[in-house]
Design a protein around this motif. Structure first.
Motif, PDB file in Angstrom:
ATOM      1  N   VAL A  12      50.653  45.127  42.178  1.00 23.18           N
ATOM      2  CA  VAL A  12      50.374  43.687  42.111  1.00 23.18           C
ATOM      3  C   VAL A  12      50.979  43.034  43.353  1.00 23.18           C
ATOM      4  O   VAL A  12      52.190  43.004  43.524  1.00 23.18           O
ATOM      5  N   VAL A  13      50.101  42.545  44.220  1.00 26.03           N
ATOM      6  CA  VAL A  13      50.548  41.902  45.471  1.00 26.03           C
ATOM      7  C   VAL A  13      50.491  40.390  45.259  1.00 26.03           C
ATOM      8  O   VAL A  13      49.430  39.766  45.357  1.00 26.03           O
ATOM      9  N   PHE A  14      51.641  39.803  44.950  1.00 26.83           N
ATOM     10  CA  PHE A  14      51.696  38.363  44.692  1.00 26.83           C
ATOM     11  C   PHE A  14      53.129  37.905  44.916  1.00 26.83           C
ATOM     12  O   PHE A  14      54.071  38.508  44.405  1.00 26.83           O
ATOM     13  N   ALA A  72      59.551  28.197  32.270  1.00 27.19           N
ATOM     14  CA  ALA A  72      58.126  28.531  32.210  1.00 27.19           C
ATOM     15  C   ALA A  72      57.884  29.907  32.820  1.00 27.19           C
ATOM     16  O   ALA A  72      58.425  30.230  33.885  1.00 27.19           O
ATOM     17  N   ASN A  73      57.080  30.722  32.157  1.00 22.68           N
ATOM     18  CA  ASN A  73      56.783  32.078  32.621  1.00 22.68           C
ATOM     19  C   ASN A  73      55.305  32.355  32.365  1.00 22.68           C
ATOM     20  O   ASN A  73      54.940  32.908  31.323  1.00 22.68           O
ATOM     21  N   PRO A  74      54.411  31.924  33.297  1.00 25.13           N
ATOM     22  CA  PRO A  74      52.970  32.099  33.087  1.00 25.13           C
ATOM     23  C   PRO A  74      52.624  33.561  32.776  1.00 25.13           C
ATOM     24  O   PRO A  74      53.122  34.485  33.418  1.00 25.13           O
ATOM     25  N   THR A  75      51.762  33.738  31.782  1.00 20.50           N
ATOM     26  CA  THR A  75      51.399  35.085  31.328  1.00 20.50           C
ATOM     27  C   THR A  75      49.889  35.225  31.297  1.00 20.50           C
ATOM     28  O   THR A  75      49.180  34.332  30.809  1.00 20.50           O
ATOM     29  N   ALA A  76      49.395  36.331  31.833  1.00 18.09           N
ATOM     30  CA  ALA A  76      47.965  36.642  31.790  1.00 18.09           C
ATOM     31  C   ALA A  76      47.769  37.880  30.919  1.00 18.09           C
ATOM     32  O   ALA A  76      48.571  38.817  30.958  1.00 18.09           O
ATOM     33  N   THR A  77      46.698  37.876  30.142  1.00 18.00           N
ATOM     34  CA  THR A  77      46.384  39.011  29.261  1.00 18.00           C
ATOM     35  C   THR A  77      45.041  39.601  29.678  1.00 18.00           C
ATOM     36  O   THR A  77      44.055  38.867  29.856  1.00 18.00           O
ATOM     37  N   ASP A 108      39.262  43.093  31.834  1.00 13.64           N
ATOM     38  CA  ASP A 108      38.688  41.795  31.489  1.00 13.64           C
ATOM     39  C   ASP A 108      39.803  40.820  31.148  1.00 13.64           C
ATOM     40  O   ASP A 108      40.681  41.115  30.327  1.00 13.64           O
ATOM     41  N   LEU A 109      39.776  39.650  31.817  1.00 13.57           N
ATOM     42  CA  LEU A 109      40.777  38.622  31.560  1.00 13.57           C
ATOM     43  C   LEU A 109      40.476  37.958  30.217  1.00 13.57           C
ATOM     44  O   LEU A 109      39.424  37.344  30.037  1.00 13.57           O
ATOM     45  N   THR A 110      41.403  38.099  29.271  1.00 16.59           N
ATOM     46  CA  THR A 110      41.222  37.486  27.951  1.00 16.59           C
ATOM     47  C   THR A 110      42.042  36.216  27.791  1.00 16.59           C
ATOM     48  O   THR A 110      41.734  35.380  26.945  1.00 16.59           O
ATOM     49  N   ARG A 111      43.086  36.069  28.610  1.00 16.16           N
ATOM     50  CA  ARG A 111      43.871  34.829  28.603  1.00 16.16           C
ATOM     51  C   ARG A 111      44.456  34.625  30.004  1.00 16.16           C
ATOM     52  O   ARG A 111      45.189  35.477  30.497  1.00 16.16           O
ATOM     53  N   SER A 112      44.103  33.478  30.608  1.00 16.75           N
ATOM     54  CA  SER A 112      44.548  33.208  31.977  1.00 16.75           C
ATOM     55  C   SER A 112      45.972  32.668  31.989  1.00 16.75           C
ATOM     56  O   SER A 112      46.417  32.006  31.053  1.00 16.75           O
ATOM     57  N   ASN A 142      46.993  30.386  36.795  1.00 18.59           N
ATOM     58  CA  ASN A 142      47.054  30.539  38.251  1.00 18.59           C
ATOM     59  C   ASN A 142      46.023  31.599  38.648  1.00 18.59           C
ATOM     60  O   ASN A 142      46.257  32.800  38.471  1.00 18.59           O
ATOM     61  N   PRO A 143      44.845  31.183  39.164  1.00 19.15           N
ATOM     62  CA  PRO A 143      43.774  32.136  39.478  1.00 19.15           C
ATOM     63  C   PRO A 143      44.218  33.233  40.453  1.00 19.15           C
ATOM     64  O   PRO A 143      43.797  34.384  40.327  1.00 19.15           O
ATOM     65  N   ARG A 144      45.068  32.898  41.421  1.00 17.81           N
ATOM     66  CA  ARG A 144      45.526  33.904  42.380  1.00 17.81           C
ATOM     67  C   ARG A 144      46.393  34.953  41.689  1.00 17.81           C
ATOM     68  O   ARG A 144      46.317  36.143  41.985  1.00 17.81           O
ATOM     69  N   PHE A 145      47.233  34.497  40.773  1.00 20.03           N
ATOM     70  CA  PHE A 145      48.077  35.419  40.022  1.00 20.03           C
ATOM     71  C   PHE A 145      47.209  36.322  39.143  1.00 20.03           C
ATOM     72  O   PHE A 145      47.407  37.547  39.085  1.00 20.03           O
ATOM     73  N   ASP A 146      46.207  35.718  38.476  1.00 20.44           N
ATOM     74  CA  ASP A 146      45.306  36.508  37.619  1.00 20.44           C
ATOM     75  C   ASP A 146      44.575  37.574  38.439  1.00 20.44           C
ATOM     76  O   ASP A 146      44.468  38.734  38.026  1.00 20.44           O
ATOM     77  N   ASP A 147      44.096  37.158  39.630  1.00 20.01           N
ATOM     78  CA  ASP A 147      43.349  38.091  40.480  1.00 20.01           C
ATOM     79  C   ASP A 147      44.253  39.226  40.956  1.00 20.01           C
ATOM     80  O   ASP A 147      43.839  40.386  41.015  1.00 20.01           O
ATOM     81  N   ALA A 148      45.525  38.888  41.309  1.00 20.18           N
ATOM     82  CA  ALA A 148      46.457  39.922  41.774  1.00 20.18           C
ATOM     83  C   ALA A 148      46.742  40.935  40.663  1.00 20.18           C
ATOM     84  O   ALA A 148      46.817  42.157  40.904  1.00 20.18           O
ATOM     85  N   ILE A 149      46.881  40.437  39.438  1.00 20.16           N
ATOM     86  CA  ILE A 149      47.122  41.354  38.311  1.00 20.16           C
ATOM     87  C   ILE A 149      45.929  42.266  38.099  1.00 20.16           C
ATOM     88  O   ILE A 149      46.070  43.485  37.910  1.00 20.16           O
ATOM     89  N   GLN A 150      44.731  41.667  38.119  1.00 17.21           N
ATOM     90  CA  GLN A 150      43.519  42.465  37.891  1.00 17.21           C
ATOM     91  C   GLN A 150      43.394  43.574  38.936  1.00 17.21           C
ATOM     92  O   GLN A 150      43.083  44.728  38.610  1.00 17.21           O
ATOM     93  N   LYS A 151      43.687  43.226  40.196  1.00 18.36           N
ATOM     94  CA  LYS A 151      43.628  44.235  41.254  1.00 18.36           C
ATOM     95  C   LYS A 151      44.683  45.323  41.024  1.00 18.36           C
ATOM     96  O   LYS A 151      44.430  46.513  41.256  1.00 18.36           O
ATOM     97  N   GLY A 152      45.884  44.914  40.570  1.00 18.09           N
ATOM     98  CA  GLY A 152      46.932  45.893  40.299  1.00 18.09           C
ATOM     99  C   GLY A 152      46.544  46.835  39.163  1.00 18.09           C
ATOM    100  O   GLY A 152      46.797  48.053  39.220  1.00 18.09           O
ATOM    101  N   ILE A 153      45.886  46.292  38.116  1.00 16.35           N
ATOM    102  CA  ILE A 153      45.445  47.129  36.988  1.00 16.35           C
ATOM    103  C   ILE A 153      44.378  48.109  37.445  1.00 16.35           C
ATOM    104  O   ILE A 153      44.416  49.304  37.127  1.00 16.35           O
ATOM    105  N   LEU A 154      43.381  47.591  38.214  1.00 15.73           N
ATOM    106  CA  LEU A 154      42.300  48.457  38.673  1.00 15.73           C
ATOM    107  C   LEU A 154      42.813  49.543  39.601  1.00 15.73           C
ATOM    108  O   LEU A 154      42.246  50.636  39.676  1.00 15.73           O
ATOM    109  N   ALA A 155      43.904  49.221  40.346  1.00 13.71           N
ATOM    110  CA  ALA A 155      44.467  50.215  41.258  1.00 13.71           C
ATOM    111  C   ALA A 155      45.262  51.284  40.503  1.00 13.71           C
ATOM    112  O   ALA A 155      45.490  52.383  41.029  1.00 13.71           O
TER     113      ALA A 155
END
Length: 281
Positions: free
Chosen positions: A206-208, A217-222, A237-241, A244-257
């Motif tokens: 995860v590059v963020f 506050a601790n934003p969480t993406a599922t 698949d993002l089920t809960r954002s 922060n779209p950039r944070f969500d995208d970084a997580i998704q890329k980290g999962i796919l990697a």
């Protein structure tokens, strides 16, 4: 006879006197005429000389006026030429000053743009260096944390796997419906250590660079991670954002990697795993 002779003598004397008188009158008249002629000639001469002097004076005055007008004209022409030269010099000076000012403004603009670009470049380099240092520190901390968690939980994972096999829970962990009910926190796995394996796989990818935390506050993406039977990631698949779209995208890329996913303790991959990822964990 004597009387006749005397009378004749008197007559001759009278005639002679008359002739002398006439001669004298003629001489006097001639003298007067000569005088009048000389006077007339003198007057004519004087008049001619006066007229010549007047003509000369007039010509001189005319010449002087012409020379004055010529001098004034030349002076005016010279003044006009000097004014034209001064105007031209002033215009050239103004044009040069304008050009110099424009060149100076352009140089100042280019200098300011260069300084701005250099500053931005330096700031970007500093930010990149800071981000790299922070990422390196985060990676190191994550690795150390993962190593500690791995060392602490490997025994527990083995124990839980053995208990799950004994209870028949291995089939639940393999993807049978509701098999993920207790594996939906931080990458799946309740107390079997699988969540730590997923974190250890996903976090380094995860590059963020998170901003400074605001309070608690601790934003969480599922994400719901779909897996193939080989563990290869089929999709995330993002089920809960997190908001922060950039944070969500970084997580998704980290999962796919992170493919293939770590093998579950039961030995068989479920069809999906729900992964929670918190920004400041």
């Amino acid at each position: 006879q004597a009387q006749v002779a005397e009378a004749q003598a008197r007559a001759a004397a009278a005639a002679q006197a008359k002739a002398d008188a006439e001669i004298a009158l003629a001489k006097e008249r001639k003298a007067r005429e000569d005088m009048e002629r000389r006077l007339a000639e003198q007057e004519a001469k004087e008049k001619a000389e006066k007229e010549a002097a007047a003509q000369a004076a007039h010509e001189k005055a005319a010449q002087e006026q012409a020379e004055k007008e010529k001098a004034e004209k030349e002076k005016a022409a010279k003044a006009a030429a000097e004014k034209a030269a001064a105007d031209k010099a002033a215009k050239e000076k103004a044009d040069k000053e304008k050009a110099d000012k424009a060149a100076a403004a352009q140089a100042a603009k280019e200098k300011a743009e260069k300084e701005k670009a250099d500053k931005e470049k330096a700031e970007k380099a500093a930010a990149a260096e800071k981000a790299a240092a922070e990422k390196a520190a985060a990676d190191k901390a994550a690795k150390e944390k993962a190593a500690k968690e791995k060392a602490a939980k490997e025994a527990e994972a083995k124990r839980q796997a053995l208990l799950a096999a004994m209870r028949g829970d291995a089939l639940e962990a393999a993807g049978i419906p509701n098999g993920n009910a207790d594996r939906n926190q931080r990458g799946g796995g309740g107390n079997d250590g699988y969540a730590a394996k997923v974190r250890a796989c996903v976090q380094p990818r995860v590059v963020f660079n998170p901003p400074q935390q605001n309070g608690s506050a601790n934003p969480t993406a599922t994400f719901r991670v779909r897996l193939q039977s080989s563990g290869q990631v089929q999709g995330a698949d993002l089920t809960r954002s997190s908001g922060n779209p950039r944070f969500d995208d970084a997580i998704q890329k980290g999962i796919l990697a992170c493919s293939p996913f770590p093998k579950p303790p039961g030995g068989k991959y479920p069809s999906y795993i729900d992964v929670d990822y918190r920004m400041y964990d």
